[in-house]
Design a protein around this motif. Sequence first.
Motif, mmCIF file in Angstrom:
data_model
loop_
_atom_site.group_PDB
_atom_site.id
_atom_site.type_symbol
_atom_site.label_atom_id
_atom_site.label_comp_id
_atom_site.label_asym_id
_atom_site.label_seq_id
_atom_site.Cartn_x
_atom_site.Cartn_y
_atom_site.Cartn_z
ATOM 1 N N PHE A 647 0.850 -1.191 0.000
ATOM 2 C CA PHE A 647 0.000 0.000 0.000
ATOM 3 C C PHE A 647 0.883 1.237 0.000
ATOM 4 O O PHE A 647 1.758 1.387 0.860
ATOM 5 N N VAL A 648 0.687 2.118 -0.959
ATOM 6 C CA VAL A 648 1.508 3.325 -1.130
ATOM 7 C C VAL A 648 0.619 4.535 -0.881
ATOM 8 O O VAL A 648 -0.443 4.671 -1.503
ATOM 9 N N SER A 649 1.054 5.428 0.033
ATOM 10 C CA SER A 649 0.236 6.586 0.390
ATOM 11 C C SER A 649 1.113 7.831 0.502
ATOM 12 O O SER A 649 2.327 7.780 0.312
ATOM 13 N N ASN A 650 0.431 8.957 0.834
ATOM 14 C CA ASN A 650 1.066 10.273 0.989
ATOM 15 C C ASN A 650 1.642 10.789 -0.329
ATOM 16 O O ASN A 650 2.609 11.537 -0.349
ATOM 17 N N LEU A 651 1.044 10.393 -1.438
ATOM 18 C CA LEU A 651 1.459 10.921 -2.735
ATOM 19 C C LEU A 651 0.719 12.226 -3.011
ATOM 20 O O LEU A 651 -0.364 12.487 -2.477
ATOM 21 N N ALA A 652 1.292 13.050 -3.861
ATOM 22 C CA ALA A 652 0.675 14.330 -4.203
ATOM 23 C C ALA A 652 -0.594 14.099 -5.019
ATOM 24 O O ALA A 652 -0.627 13.233 -5.908
ATOM 25 N N SER A 680 -11.120 9.675 -6.868
ATOM 26 C CA SER A 680 -12.399 10.078 -6.291
ATOM 27 C C SER A 680 -13.502 9.914 -7.330
ATOM 28 O O SER A 680 -13.259 9.517 -8.473
ATOM 29 N N MET A 681 -14.749 10.246 -6.948
ATOM 30 C CA MET A 681 -15.881 10.078 -7.851
ATOM 31 C C MET A 681 -15.775 10.955 -9.085
ATOM 32 O O MET A 681 -16.274 10.612 -10.149
ATOM 33 N N ASN A 682 -15.089 12.108 -8.944
ATOM 34 C CA ASN A 682 -14.945 12.997 -10.094
ATOM 35 C C ASN A 682 -13.625 12.804 -10.821
ATOM 36 O O ASN A 682 -13.203 13.651 -11.599
ATOM 37 N N GLY A 683 -12.942 11.667 -10.562
ATOM 38 C CA GLY A 683 -11.742 11.331 -11.304
ATOM 39 C C GLY A 683 -10.462 11.958 -10.796
ATOM 40 O O GLY A 683 -9.434 11.890 -11.480
ATOM 41 N N VAL A 684 -10.449 12.557 -9.596
ATOM 42 C CA VAL A 684 -9.241 13.184 -9.052
ATOM 43 C C VAL A 684 -8.455 12.139 -8.251
ATOM 44 O O VAL A 684 -9.026 11.395 -7.441
ATOM 45 N N PHE A 685 -7.152 12.102 -8.473
ATOM 46 C CA PHE A 685 -6.287 11.156 -7.757
ATOM 47 C C PHE A 685 -6.293 11.466 -6.269
ATOM 48 O O PHE A 685 -6.132 12.614 -5.854
ATOM 49 N N ARG A 686 -6.455 10.435 -5.438
ATOM 50 C CA ARG A 686 -6.601 10.630 -3.995
ATOM 51 C C ARG A 686 -5.302 10.487 -3.212
ATOM 52 O O ARG A 686 -5.295 10.525 -2.000
ATOM 53 N N GLY A 687 -4.171 10.273 -3.888
ATOM 54 C CA GLY A 687 -2.892 10.291 -3.198
ATOM 55 C C GLY A 687 -2.426 8.945 -2.678
ATOM 56 O O GLY A 687 -1.440 8.888 -1.945
ATOM 57 N N TYR A 688 -3.119 7.861 -3.009
ATOM 58 C CA TYR A 688 -2.636 6.559 -2.585
ATOM 59 C C TYR A 688 -3.027 5.511 -3.625
ATOM 60 O O TYR A 688 -3.895 5.749 -4.478
ATOM 61 N N CYS A 689 -2.327 4.379 -3.576
ATOM 62 C CA CYS A 689 -2.587 3.339 -4.560
ATOM 63 C C CYS A 689 -2.080 2.010 -4.020
ATOM 64 O O CYS A 689 -1.468 1.947 -2.944
ATOM 65 N N TYR A 690 -2.326 0.964 -4.782
ATOM 66 C CA TYR A 690 -1.890 -0.387 -4.445
ATOM 67 C C TYR A 690 -1.005 -0.908 -5.573
ATOM 68 O O TYR A 690 -1.316 -0.718 -6.752
ATOM 69 N N GLU A 709 11.366 10.037 -1.484
ATOM 70 C CA GLU A 709 10.678 11.230 -1.975
ATOM 71 C C GLU A 709 10.194 11.019 -3.406
ATOM 72 O O GLU A 709 10.936 10.533 -4.266
ATOM 73 N N VAL A 710 8.951 11.381 -3.638
ATOM 74 C CA VAL A 710 8.362 11.373 -4.972
ATOM 75 C C VAL A 710 7.753 12.743 -5.209
ATOM 76 O O VAL A 710 6.802 13.128 -4.523
ATOM 77 N N ASP A 711 8.321 13.505 -6.125
ATOM 78 C CA ASP A 711 7.888 14.884 -6.393
ATOM 79 C C ASP A 711 7.888 15.731 -5.132
ATOM 80 O O ASP A 711 6.954 16.488 -4.851
ATOM 81 N N GLY A 712 8.941 15.582 -4.314
ATOM 82 C CA GLY A 712 9.124 16.431 -3.148
ATOM 83 C C GLY A 712 8.374 16.001 -1.911
ATOM 84 O O GLY A 712 8.423 16.692 -0.895
ATOM 85 N N ARG A 713 7.672 14.868 -1.933
ATOM 86 C CA ARG A 713 6.939 14.381 -0.765
ATOM 87 C C ARG A 713 7.422 12.979 -0.413
ATOM 88 O O ARG A 713 7.703 12.174 -1.307
ATOM 89 N N ALA A 769 22.640 6.598 13.562
ATOM 90 C CA ALA A 769 21.549 6.995 12.667
ATOM 91 C C ALA A 769 20.940 8.291 13.174
ATOM 92 O O ALA A 769 20.960 8.580 14.373
ATOM 93 N N ILE A 770 20.405 9.071 12.239
ATOM 94 C CA ILE A 770 19.721 10.333 12.558
ATOM 95 C C ILE A 770 18.431 10.365 11.755
ATOM 96 O O ILE A 770 18.423 10.070 10.553
ATOM 97 N N ARG A 771 17.325 10.708 12.428
ATOM 98 C CA ARG A 771 16.045 10.851 11.736
ATOM 99 C C ARG A 771 15.439 12.201 12.065
ATOM 100 O O ARG A 771 15.108 12.477 13.219
ATOM 101 N N LEU A 772 15.349 13.068 11.057
ATOM 102 C CA LEU A 772 14.684 14.349 11.203
ATOM 103 C C LEU A 772 13.185 14.136 11.011
ATOM 104 O O LEU A 772 12.760 13.569 10.000
ATOM 105 N N VAL A 773 12.379 14.569 11.955
ATOM 106 C CA VAL A 773 10.939 14.380 11.891
ATOM 107 C C VAL A 773 10.343 15.409 10.949
ATOM 108 O O VAL A 773 10.624 16.615 11.057
ATOM 109 N N THR A 774 9.540 14.970 9.996
ATOM 110 C CA THR A 774 8.911 15.851 9.029
ATOM 111 C C THR A 774 7.408 15.608 9.020
ATOM 112 O O THR A 774 6.923 14.590 9.514
ATOM 113 N N ASN A 775 6.682 16.566 8.432
ATOM 114 C CA ASN A 775 5.254 16.346 8.251
ATOM 115 C C ASN A 775 5.020 15.569 6.960
ATOM 116 O O ASN A 775 5.960 15.152 6.291
ATOM 117 N N ARG A 776 3.774 15.392 6.593
ATOM 118 C CA ARG A 776 3.468 14.552 5.435
ATOM 119 C C ARG A 776 3.988 15.133 4.138
ATOM 120 O O ARG A 776 4.213 14.400 3.166
#
Length: 913
Positions: A647-652, A680-690, A709-713, A769-776
């Motif tokens: 399951f792939v999510s958090n895409l633009a 979505s119902m009107n054909g807009v990509f919802r940001g996740y896929c399988y 990162e995919v297109d900056g996200r 290891a270092i992990r910088l916390v980021t938002n979505r």
Amino acid sequence: SVGTGAVPVEHDKANVNTPCAFLQLSINAFDYNCHVDLIKLLRQEGKLHRLRKARQKMSELFPLTEEIWLDWLKDEIRLTEDESDREKVYELFERAVKDYVCPEIWLEYVQYSIGGMGAQGGIERVRSIFERALTAVGLHMTKGASIWEAYREFEIVILSTVQPPPGSAPSQEQQELLNAQLERIHTLFRRQLAVPLMDMEGTYAEYSDWADDGVPEMVTRQYRRALQQLEKGKPFEEALLVSEPPKLAEYQAYIDFEMKEGDPARVQIIFERALAENCLVPDLWIKYTTYLDRQLKIKDLVLSAHERAVRNCPWTMGLWKSYLLALERHGADHQTVTDVFEKALNAGFIQATDYVEIWQSFLDYLRRRVDFSKEWSRELDELRAAFARSLDYLKQDVEERFSESGDLSCTIMQIWARIEALHCKNMQKARELWDSIMTKGNAKHANMWLEYYNLERSYGDASHCRKALHRAVQCTSDYPEHVCDVLLNFERVEGSLEDWDAAVQKTETKINRVKEQRARVAEKEALQARQEEEKAEHRRKAKADKKGQKKSQKVNRTGDKRKADDEYEQEWGEDAGMDEELFKLRNSIVTATEELMETESGLFGRRAPPRKTEPPGFRKNQRGSSEAPQQPQDVSKEQRIDENCVFVSNLAFNLDDPEGKLRALFQGCGTVQQVRPVFSMNGVFRGYCYVQFEDRLAVPEALKLDRKEVDGRPMYVSPCVDKNKNPDFKVFKYKTAMEKHKIFISGLPYTCTKETLEDLCKQHGTVKAIRLVTNRSGKPKGLAYVEYENEAQASQAVLKMDGSMLENFTLSVAISNPPSRMMEDKGVPSRLLGAAMPRQPQGARGKGRTQISLLPRSLYRQSTPDAKAENGTVSAPHTTETDGVHGGPGTTSPDTQSKSLSNEDFARMLLKK
């Protein structure tokens, strides 16, 4: 800060010239890169005299890299004219081999010494340098063979000079020289074959051809043992070969392996190889010097390593501290220890506490030199002068730089007071020191007064003990009850009745005053808590009002849409509108059912682009002109395998061609069978896929792309699991329990990079290891997790870094103890068909998309006890039918109300209307 032996950064030569470089060095003599630029410019201009001075100045401040040393040595060799100049080159080589262990410099050294073998004692000098080179780099598994071969070739050349001419018999003296030279060559072969080196098979074959009597059995056994050792080390050498500099992790693994093997010479050479590429890693120097201090204990080797360590990492107080101890341990003279300490004070430590620790180390050394059996000694005066100087230094130099002395608890003054009391029997001086300690803000701490009381109890008298405890009761603010108990217990043992009464009165007054203060504080805290509750209640009310306004706006928008639906119905006419409404209802139910199956299956969540559904009349009219577009083919439920899917999510949402991009991205993990973006119902990509693969072995490889990162996200990749069947499955990849080897840092500037944070944290230990916390969206939150090698390093980092500054931001540092994630399943609001259908469970990834009402709004009625018709109350002549909202008067059981409606039920209901 003080410069180091880092690899220089290349500058634009158009912007750098000789006068500018000299000017910059006059401002900051520790500018490493400026030194490098100046040397390059002077070498290009051919100004050899100034070039020599520039190199000399730089070598006094920093250890030079292999490249700089080789350029310098080659330039000096070209200028060599007579024997006196050769001696200067020899001295330069001696300095070069002390900075780092470099096989190339040693090879250049022995080759240069061969050129002077014609001088008196030249051959012995060459052999001496060769032996030193073998000791230094002869065990280098990949480059050591070049030194051995050069040494052997040199001896073979000597052999040719002692051999008699062909056809003539050698004299007895010549035969002895010949035999001795042959034995040297045999010995070199045997020594080399006992060392694990690359391509040692070729050396063995060469010795087999060279030896007339064949290879001795003992040499063969040693050769085989060396081959076994070579096989053990080959994986580490191959890892170093394929990795990129500085290869610290690979060297660490190699070092650990050699330390387990237990050969000190091999441990030393691998440490030296690692330090040549990681000269700015303090932990590596600490590990190396600690090993030498505890294992080899060879004076010249140990002190040389300590000296090189502080030259490379002068900002690390621990290296200077170890250096002072090593000097004392190996009996260095007092002036040498003092000089090293003075250099440490000028090294530029990064925090005030470092200066306190280095002063403590030096004062400990001076104290151990004093013979306290004498009433007076020069060493005692020197110790007292050093204590006084340390206090002045911390007050002036350190406070001016860090705005604090670094010794808040006055540790140095406490030690001085104990020495005066214990060794010098000078309680007067000890009391003066403790008076000074208390005036520096320590009088409010109970533990400080108890330290002073214990000192008086051990070396003073009862009068001063009583006086100290009375002052403690009066001044202490953190643990007054404890101090009061100590005073009362003291008077029970030592005091008279008058002393007891005075102590009781003193303690009661103090305790009453403390209780009043605590009551006021509690009242103030309660008031603040009430105010916070009122503010929270106000915020809740404001939020509820705002939510109500949004809901009313949504209702208005729904009315507008209803109006548009009515206009559409009028456009097609009554009959066509009736057919169209029935057709739309059927399609919506079928589509929703398919999506519900997909959502609940937990495998594919894609919703196909909206179907172009037309009323029957419209399709009939258009059939002659063009065929309806073919519907996209769906994959059957039997083909969907969770184990083969991620399951792939958090895409633009505006990602172009998500199916093509993700197929290309995951192609390297395995054969991609299908990529299903969710729309979505009107054909807009919802940001996740399988993404489904042909082989389940591709799934672990795909999970490694998590946070890519995919297109900056950052893209989130997780296993495809049906949470209805696996409710305890957790996708969150990070631990939520306390991890004592990790630290949590907050308050970071948003511009802080991973490299900047690593440079800051590695001063306190090995950063794994270092992990910088980021938002979505990938933007930093000013938080980070840093993993150290062990708990001690993490604790040290918390002590040193908490409250420190970074780019004018105050950092908060603590041991990592994140809160546990609440993964409770919350019920889905009941928004189903007229509240008549049973509540649907949540989908595999939260709320399912089937929570919308599938009943057309034109048929929706309010849930009132008596459904109102347009002209009055509705009667129910057929009790077995329902309008989808409530049962009629004839409804006899709840089962009838909750029964799901079929398409025929809806059709009859609409026709009835």
